[in-house]
Design a protein around this motif. Structure first.
Motif, PDB file in Angstrom:
ATOM      1  N   PHE A 105       0.770  -1.148   0.046  1.00 16.71           N
ATOM      2  CA  PHE A 105      -0.098   0.102  -0.013  1.00 16.71           C
ATOM      3  C   PHE A 105       0.900   1.249  -0.057  1.00 16.71           C
ATOM      4  O   PHE A 105       0.586   2.132  -0.614  1.00 16.71           O
ATOM      5  CB  PHE A 105      -0.936   0.079   1.259  1.00 16.71           C
ATOM      6  N   ARG A 106       1.823   1.095   0.807  1.00 18.84           N
ATOM      7  CA  ARG A 106       2.658   2.354   0.772  1.00 18.84           C
ATOM      8  C   ARG A 106       3.422   2.965  -0.448  1.00 18.84           C
ATOM      9  O   ARG A 106       3.437   3.912  -0.919  1.00 18.84           O
ATOM     10  CB  ARG A 106       3.773   2.259   2.166  1.00 18.84           C
ATOM     11  N   LEU A 107       3.924   1.704  -0.876  1.00 18.74           N
ATOM     12  CA  LEU A 107       4.540   1.873  -2.574  1.00 18.74           C
ATOM     13  C   LEU A 107       3.442   2.327  -3.563  1.00 18.74           C
ATOM     14  O   LEU A 107       4.009   3.322  -4.097  1.00 18.74           O
ATOM     15  CB  LEU A 107       5.321   0.392  -2.782  1.00 18.74           C
ATOM     16  N   ALA A 108       2.362   2.018  -3.528  1.00 21.46           N
ATOM     17  CA  ALA A 108       1.396   2.292  -4.172  1.00 21.46           C
ATOM     18  C   ALA A 108       0.906   3.892  -4.107  1.00 21.46           C
ATOM     19  O   ALA A 108       0.862   4.558  -5.252  1.00 21.46           O
ATOM     20  CB  ALA A 108       0.102   1.395  -4.383  1.00 21.46           C
ATOM     21  N   VAL A 109       0.737   4.220  -3.027  1.00 21.28           N
ATOM     22  CA  VAL A 109       0.594   5.537  -2.486  1.00 21.28           C
ATOM     23  C   VAL A 109       1.714   6.514  -3.398  1.00 21.28           C
ATOM     24  O   VAL A 109       1.543   7.468  -3.813  1.00 21.28           O
ATOM     25  CB  VAL A 109       0.205   5.840  -0.960  1.00 21.28           C
ATOM     26  N   ARG A 110       2.898   6.059  -2.695  1.00 23.22           N
ATOM     27  CA  ARG A 110       4.262   6.924  -3.038  1.00 23.22           C
ATOM     28  C   ARG A 110       4.410   7.004  -4.515  1.00 23.22           C
ATOM     29  O   ARG A 110       4.649   8.050  -5.147  1.00 23.22           O
ATOM     30  CB  ARG A 110       5.461   6.172  -2.486  1.00 23.22           C
ATOM     31  N   GLY A 111       3.732   6.052  -5.236  1.00 18.19           N
ATOM     32  CA  GLY A 111       3.978   5.792  -6.682  1.00 18.19           C
ATOM     33  C   GLY A 111       2.864   6.491  -7.457  1.00 18.19           C
ATOM     34  O   GLY A 111       2.777   6.663  -8.788  1.00 18.19           O
ATOM     35  N   GLY A 112       1.888   7.030  -6.613  1.00 15.14           N
ATOM     36  CA  GLY A 112       0.772   7.653  -7.339  1.00 15.14           C
ATOM     37  C   GLY A 112      -0.366   7.000  -7.969  1.00 15.14           C
ATOM     38  O   GLY A 112      -1.180   7.292  -8.583  1.00 15.14           O
ATOM     39  N   GLU A 113      -0.459   5.714  -7.319  1.00 10.58           N
ATOM     40  CA  GLU A 113      -1.159   4.544  -8.141  1.00 10.58           C
ATOM     41  C   GLU A 113      -2.490   4.462  -7.054  1.00 10.58           C
ATOM     42  O   GLU A 113      -3.422   4.090  -7.531  1.00 10.58           O
ATOM     43  CB  GLU A 113      -0.568   3.248  -8.390  1.00 10.58           C
ATOM     44  N   LEU A 114      -2.330   5.026  -5.816  1.00 13.22           N
ATOM     45  CA  LEU A 114      -3.274   4.823  -5.073  1.00 13.22           C
ATOM     46  C   LEU A 114      -3.447   6.483  -4.311  1.00 13.22           C
ATOM     47  O   LEU A 114      -2.268   7.074  -3.982  1.00 13.22           O
ATOM     48  CB  LEU A 114      -3.346   4.136  -3.786  1.00 13.22           C
ATOM     49  N   VAL A 115      -4.759   6.752  -3.921  1.00 15.69           N
ATOM     50  CA  VAL A 115      -4.600   8.142  -3.097  1.00 15.69           C
ATOM     51  C   VAL A 115      -4.643   7.822  -1.778  1.00 15.69           C
ATOM     52  O   VAL A 115      -3.768   8.665  -1.188  1.00 15.69           O
ATOM     53  CB  VAL A 115      -6.038   8.748  -3.407  1.00 15.69           C
ATOM     54  N   ALA A 116      -5.087   6.916  -1.150  1.00 18.55           N
ATOM     55  CA  ALA A 116      -4.979   6.626   0.133  1.00 18.55           C
ATOM     56  C   ALA A 116      -4.927   5.093   0.639  1.00 18.55           C
ATOM     57  O   ALA A 116      -5.056   4.422  -0.417  1.00 18.55           O
ATOM     58  CB  ALA A 116      -6.194   7.042   0.819  1.00 18.55           C
ATOM     59  N   MET A 117      -4.458   4.767   1.672  1.00 17.57           N
ATOM     60  CA  MET A 117      -4.579   3.243   2.072  1.00 17.57           C
ATOM     61  C   MET A 117      -5.241   3.133   3.505  1.00 17.57           C
ATOM     62  O   MET A 117      -5.365   4.072   4.134  1.00 17.57           O
ATOM     63  CB  MET A 117      -3.065   3.079   2.336  1.00 17.57           C
ATOM     64  N   PRO A 118      -5.864   1.800   3.338  1.00 17.46           N
ATOM     65  CA  PRO A 118      -6.431   1.583   4.797  1.00 17.46           C
ATOM     66  C   PRO A 118      -5.373   1.498   5.708  1.00 17.46           C
ATOM     67  O   PRO A 118      -4.062   1.114   5.809  1.00 17.46           O
ATOM     68  CB  PRO A 118      -7.015   0.051   4.445  1.00 17.46           C
ATOM     69  N   HIS A 119      -5.969   1.498   7.290  1.00 18.58           N
ATOM     70  CA  HIS A 119      -4.967   1.204   8.367  1.00 18.58           C
ATOM     71  C   HIS A 119      -4.625  -0.103   8.342  1.00 18.58           C
ATOM     72  O   HIS A 119      -5.601  -1.007   8.397  1.00 18.58           O
ATOM     73  CB  HIS A 119      -5.651   1.650   9.582  1.00 18.58           C
ATOM     74  N   VAL A 120      -3.361  -0.598   8.454  1.00  9.80           N
ATOM     75  CA  VAL A 120      -2.808  -1.896   8.717  1.00  9.80           C
ATOM     76  C   VAL A 120      -2.372  -2.072   9.971  1.00  9.80           C
ATOM     77  O   VAL A 120      -1.115  -1.930  10.110  1.00  9.80           O
ATOM     78  CB  VAL A 120      -1.909  -2.253   7.695  1.00  9.80           C
ATOM     79  N   GLY A 121      -3.052  -2.446  10.952  1.00  9.51           N
ATOM     80  CA  GLY A 121      -2.676  -2.553  12.487  1.00  9.51           C
ATOM     81  C   GLY A 121      -2.003  -3.742  12.549  1.00  9.51           C
ATOM     82  O   GLY A 121      -2.476  -5.163  12.151  1.00  9.51           O
ATOM     83  N   LEU A 122      -0.935  -3.798  13.345  1.00 12.16           N
ATOM     84  CA  LEU A 122      -0.296  -5.200  13.637  1.00 12.16           C
ATOM     85  C   LEU A 122      -0.844  -5.833  14.956  1.00 12.16           C
ATOM     86  O   LEU A 122      -1.190  -4.962  15.861  1.00 12.16           O
ATOM     87  CB  LEU A 122       1.327  -4.997  13.722  1.00 12.16           C
ATOM     88  N   LEU A 123      -0.433  -7.011  15.226  1.00 11.65           N
ATOM     89  CA  LEU A 123      -0.809  -7.789  16.324  1.00 11.65           C
ATOM     90  C   LEU A 123       0.289  -7.615  17.386  1.00 11.65           C
ATOM     91  O   LEU A 123       1.439  -7.462  17.268  1.00 11.65           O
ATOM     92  CB  LEU A 123      -1.082  -9.178  16.246  1.00 11.65           C
ATOM     93  N   THR A 124      -0.008  -7.735  18.816  1.00 11.59           N
ATOM     94  CA  THR A 124       0.946  -7.619  19.788  1.00 11.59           C
ATOM     95  C   THR A 124       1.337  -9.096  19.718  1.00 11.59           C
ATOM     96  O   THR A 124       0.930 -10.282  19.864  1.00 11.59           O
ATOM     97  CB  THR A 124       0.189  -7.590  21.094  1.00 11.59           C
ATOM     98  N   GLU A 125       3.017  -9.021  19.721  1.00 13.33           N
ATOM     99  CA  GLU A 125       3.796 -10.146  19.742  1.00 13.33           C
ATOM    100  C   GLU A 125       4.113 -10.490  20.999  1.00 13.33           C
ATOM    101  O   GLU A 125       4.353  -9.595  22.110  1.00 13.33           O
ATOM    102  CB  GLU A 125       4.921 -10.021  19.054  1.00 13.33           C
ATOM    103  N   HIS A 126       4.099 -11.868  21.538  1.00 18.02           N
ATOM    104  CA  HIS A 126       4.442 -12.360  22.703  1.00 18.02           C
ATOM    105  C   HIS A 126       5.683 -12.650  22.868  1.00 18.02           C
ATOM    106  O   HIS A 126       6.445 -13.126  22.240  1.00 18.02           O
ATOM    107  CB  HIS A 126       3.262 -13.630  23.374  1.00 18.02           C
TER     108      HIS A 126
END
Length: 166
Positions: free
Chosen positions: A145-166
């Motif tokens: 998503f970040r590469l697509a936004v930076r490259g002008g292929e997307l206007v915005a991206m969804p939130h990609v939240g990570l899980l808590t690692e134990h």
């Protein structure tokens, strides 16, 4: 026929075409885009959408929003390779085994929402994948998503939240 004010784009139907087209200026360049619709109202909606995004300072081209998840994830692998990362094979394996099995390869990235990503996380955890494993997969998705936004292929991206690692 009414004339539009300067800077508001135009709607037209080329000779021999059954579809309306829109024309607008973005970043100093004139863009033409087929609406793939025979209704003038649809053309007006598309033009309004494009002009609204341009008004917010977003550079708009006809290709914005059309990148598929396959192409986005392919860009991640190419980026890792270009940067000399050792994790290229690992990332490719995660993409092929999990991400592209859940998200159809031809699905447009612009249609993927935060809710879709949350469902993906829940499904992977149901499959007994460890949170750290799911986080590595999500990191590849977020990078796409970040590469697509930076490259002008997307206007915005969804939130990609990570899980808590134990």
């Amino acid at each position: 026929m009414t004339t539009r004010a300067k800077g508001t784009g135009s709607i037209f139907k080329p000779k021999g075409s059954k579809f309306y087209w829109v024309a607008y200026v973005s970043n100093g360049k004139r863009h033409y885009e087929s609406t793939k619709s025979e209704r003038k109202k649809d053309a007006q909606d598309i033009l309004t959408d494009r002009l609204g995004a341009i008004g917010k300072g977003i550079v708009i081209t006809p290709k914005v929003g059309k990148i598929t998840i396959r192409d986005g994830l392919k860009a991640v692998v190419e980026n890792l390779t270009m940067n000399g990362r050792k994790s290229v094979d690992d990332a490719q394996r995660r993409i092929d085994r999990h991400l592209l099995k859940y998200f159809p390869a031809e699905r447009r990235m612009s249609t993927i929402s935060t809710a879709d990503i949350e469902r993906y996380k829940a499904r992977r955890l149901e499959e007994k994948a460890k949170p750290a494993t799911v986080n590595r997969e999500l990191a590849a998705l977020r990078r796409a998503f970040r590469l697509a936004v930076r490259g002008g292929e997307l206007v915005a991206m969804p939130h990609v939240g990570l899980l808590t690692e134990h």
